[in-house]
Design a protein around this motif. Structure first.
Motif, short mmCIF file in Angstrom:
data_model
loop_
_atom_site.label_atom_id
_atom_site.label_comp_id
_atom_site.label_asym_id
_atom_site.label_seq_id
_atom_site.Cartn_x
_atom_site.Cartn_y
_atom_site.Cartn_z
N ALA A 461 0.83 -1.21 0.00
CA ALA A 461 0.00 0.00 0.00
C ALA A 461 0.87 1.26 0.00
O ALA A 461 0.58 2.24 -0.70
CB ALA A 461 -0.92 -0.01 1.22
N LEU A 462 1.97 1.22 0.78
CA LEU A 462 2.88 2.36 0.81
C LEU A 462 3.51 2.59 -0.57
O LEU A 462 3.61 3.74 -1.03
CB LEU A 462 3.98 2.12 1.85
CG LEU A 462 5.09 3.17 1.93
CD1 LEU A 462 4.52 4.54 2.29
CD2 LEU A 462 6.16 2.75 2.94
N THR A 463 3.90 1.51 -1.24
CA THR A 463 4.47 1.63 -2.59
C THR A 463 3.47 2.28 -3.54
O THR A 463 3.82 3.15 -4.35
CB THR A 463 4.87 0.24 -3.13
OG1 THR A 463 5.72 -0.40 -2.19
CG2 THR A 463 5.60 0.37 -4.45
N GLY A 464 2.20 1.86 -3.44
CA GLY A 464 1.17 2.43 -4.30
C GLY A 464 0.98 3.92 -4.05
O GLY A 464 0.84 4.71 -5.00
N LEU A 465 0.99 4.33 -2.79
CA LEU A 465 0.83 5.75 -2.47
C LEU A 465 2.02 6.57 -2.97
O LEU A 465 1.85 7.67 -3.52
CB LEU A 465 0.67 5.92 -0.96
CG LEU A 465 -0.65 5.41 -0.36
CD1 LEU A 465 -0.62 5.48 1.16
CD2 LEU A 465 -1.83 6.21 -0.89
N LEU A 466 3.23 6.03 -2.79
CA LEU A 466 4.42 6.72 -3.28
C LEU A 466 4.42 6.87 -4.79
O LEU A 466 4.94 7.85 -5.35
CB LEU A 466 5.68 5.98 -2.83
CG LEU A 466 6.01 6.03 -1.33
CD1 LEU A 466 7.15 5.08 -1.02
CD2 LEU A 466 6.37 7.45 -0.90
N SER A 467 3.82 5.90 -5.49
CA SER A 467 3.81 5.95 -6.95
C SER A 467 3.00 7.14 -7.48
O SER A 467 3.21 7.58 -8.63
CB SER A 467 3.25 4.65 -7.52
OG SER A 467 1.85 4.55 -7.30
N LEU A 468 2.10 7.67 -6.68
CA LEU A 468 1.29 8.81 -7.12
C LEU A 468 2.14 10.07 -7.26
O LEU A 468 1.71 11.03 -7.91
CB LEU A 468 0.16 9.05 -6.12
CG LEU A 468 -0.88 7.90 -5.99
CD1 LEU A 468 -1.86 8.22 -4.87
CD2 LEU A 468 -1.60 7.69 -7.32
N ARG A 469 3.35 10.08 -6.68
CA ARG A 469 4.23 11.25 -6.73
C ARG A 469 5.25 11.15 -7.87
O ARG A 469 6.05 12.04 -8.06
CB ARG A 469 4.95 11.42 -5.40
CG ARG A 469 4.03 11.60 -4.22
CD ARG A 469 4.78 11.88 -2.93
NE ARG A 469 5.45 13.17 -2.98
CZ ARG A 469 6.76 13.36 -2.92
NH1 ARG A 469 7.57 12.32 -2.85
NH2 ARG A 469 7.28 14.57 -2.96
N LEU A 470 5.21 10.06 -8.63
CA LEU A 470 6.15 9.90 -9.73
C LEU A 470 5.80 10.86 -10.88
O LEU A 470 4.62 11.20 -11.06
CB LEU A 470 6.11 8.45 -10.26
CG LEU A 470 6.66 7.37 -9.34
CD1 LEU A 470 6.39 5.99 -9.95
CD2 LEU A 470 8.15 7.55 -9.11
#
Length: 475
Positions: A461-470
């Motif tokens: 879930a953390l990886t998915g949230l971080l991906s929104l900032r790419l």
């Protein structure tokens, strides 16, 4: 009078080095070997322990010794490639990898095996950074995008295939070699790789090589050892005083490393890890994503190997085969990654995290419902879906991290990225592995596996949230 115009030959301009299909295959083979060997011993550890009368702490060193040497020396390996030629370091590292694999396979005692594994990790650190640096320096445009996609696919597939191959080789007991075959199998592969590399891999290096950063190299090595050594050995050793002192020292040593590197960067020198490199948004945000992804990946691979063999009572082959759906789906979905990224941009990574989360949740549900009758069939839906999700993340993240790194700093950039990945892989075994084994001792392996998978789900879930900032697109 006829005027004759003579034209002088313009001096020939050397064509930039180009990485052909055979060369790309060869460097990808070099990328696969170290990653396979990080995971190949997971299912062989019980057999190694029985054959060499090794304690649990020594067996952890068989895994951790390789991972620590690998992580500590990766950035230095990238810098040496920039200085002396990436093809030269690739050939030297691959030859050393073959020799140290032979030493592992012939090790007469547990401590000899640990020493050979440390040397094998150092050889991997010389070889692997040259792969991405060569791709960055000898490809461009669509060819680079395709090569980076194949690198990511190779990396992910190797990590799963290593565990499968380990189980098959141990059970096959080729010529009575038992667990030794998981190391000896590297030798003929290395010989083929050396032959191909000498013919097909172009030489590249930095146009303005910088001297080695001695202070930075030492401080990076000390900081990584201060963090990883206690985390990988602490539980088996009973958390003695040195582990806590080491962890307490880590932030101070890491701070000293950053200060030395920043000073060198501002003075116009090229430090081991230039802080100015982190001004690249794509590199900075991509590296942050690699951490939770790799922790979850390696932690899962270690935990599932232990759970299936010691908890569900499967043999090494059955434990390896249970992961085949994940490997197969990962491979085929990763091939579609470049087309999906061209159409949808980096939101493919976010979708991959959601899909992986569904797969991990299904595996946790299966473990809760069916344990201890837990094997290939029960793992199949969740493992296949998780493999698809991972394939939409890892290759794309690799491309993002290196997308803006200049060719002159390709070795440094790839070294930093692989060091982050490798350190996170080691952290995954240390953290999720320690959590699982601690819980298993009190509540049983079935419940421990469920809880560990739920913790991994939080990381997804953390990886998915971080991906929104790419960045939405990849350069």
């Amino acid at each position: 009078m006829t005027e004759t115009i003579t034209s002088r030959k313009a001096p020939a301009i050397a064509a930039p080095p180009s990485l052909g299909s055979l060369g790309l295959f060869t460097v990808l083979l070099g990328a696969a070997l170290p990653l396979i060997d990080f995971f190949i011993v997971n299912v062989a550890l019980p057999t190694i322990g029985h054959d060499l009368a090794a304690s649990e702490a020594v067996l952890e060193l068989v895994v951790a010794g390789y991972g620590l040497a690998y992580a500590v020396l990766l950035v230095l390996g990238g810098r040496l490639g920039d200085l002396f030629g990436r093809r030269r370091l690739f050939l030297g590292g691959m030859a050393a990898f073959g020799l140290t694999s032979l030493a592992c396979g012939l090790a007469p005692s547990a401590w000899t095996l640990v020493a050979a594994r440390v040397a094998q990790g150092a050889a991997s650190a010389a070889m692997l950074p040259q792969v991405l640096a060569t791709i960055q320096a000898a490809t461009s445009g669509q060819r680079r995008a395709k090569a980076m996609g194949l690198y990511g696919a190779t990396a992910g597939l190797s990590m799963v295939a290593g565990q499968i191959l380990g189980g098959v080789l141990v059970a096959a007991d080729i010529a009575g070699t038992g667990w030794r075959s998981v190391f000896l199998v590297n030798v003929p592969v290395v010989l083929v790789g050396l032959f191909l590399a000498a013919r097909a891999v172009p030489e590249t290096r930095s146009q303005r090589p910088e001297p080695l950063d001695g202070a930075g190299t030492v401080l990076l090595a000390v900081s990584l050892l201060a963090l990883l050594a206690p985390l990988t050995e602490g539980r088996a050793a009973g958390w003695p005083l040195w582990t806590w002192l080491s962890l307490a020292a880590f932030p101070f040593v890491a701070g000293a490393f950053y200060a030395v590197e920043r000073r060198a960067d501002r003075a116009g020198r090229t430090p081991l890890v230039p802080p100015s490199l982190f001004a690249l948004t794509s590199l900075r945000r991509g590296l942050v994503m690699i951490v939770p992804f790799s922790i979850g990946f390696s932690g899962f691979m270690f935990v599932i190997a232990v759970a299936l063999q010691q908890g569900a009572g499967l043999g090494p082959v059955a434990a390896g085969v249970a992961l085949v759906p994940m490997a197969v789906v990962f491979f085929f979905v990763s091939l579609a990654g470049p087309r999906l990224v061209a159409r949808h941009g980096t939101r493919v990574v976010t979708a991959g995290a959601v899909i992986q989360g569904v797969g991990v949740a299904l595996m946790a549900l299966a473990a809760w419902r069916f344990w201890p009758d837990f094997g290939f069939v029960e793992l199949l839906p969740g493992a296949a879906i998780a493999g698809a999700g991972q394939a939409l993340q890892l290759p794309v993240i690799f491309r993002i991290v290196l997308s803006e790194v200049p060719a002159a700093r390709a070795g440094v950039g790839s070294g930093v990225m692989i060091t982050t990945q490798q350190s996170s892989l080691a952290l995954g075994v240390a953290t999720l592995g320690t959590l699982f084994l601690s819980l298993a001792a009190t509540m049983g392996m079935g419940d421990a596996l469920v809880i560990t998978l739920v913790v991994q789900l939080a990381g997804v879930a953390l990886t998915g949230l971080l991906s929104l900032r790419l960045p939405r697109t990849i350069g």
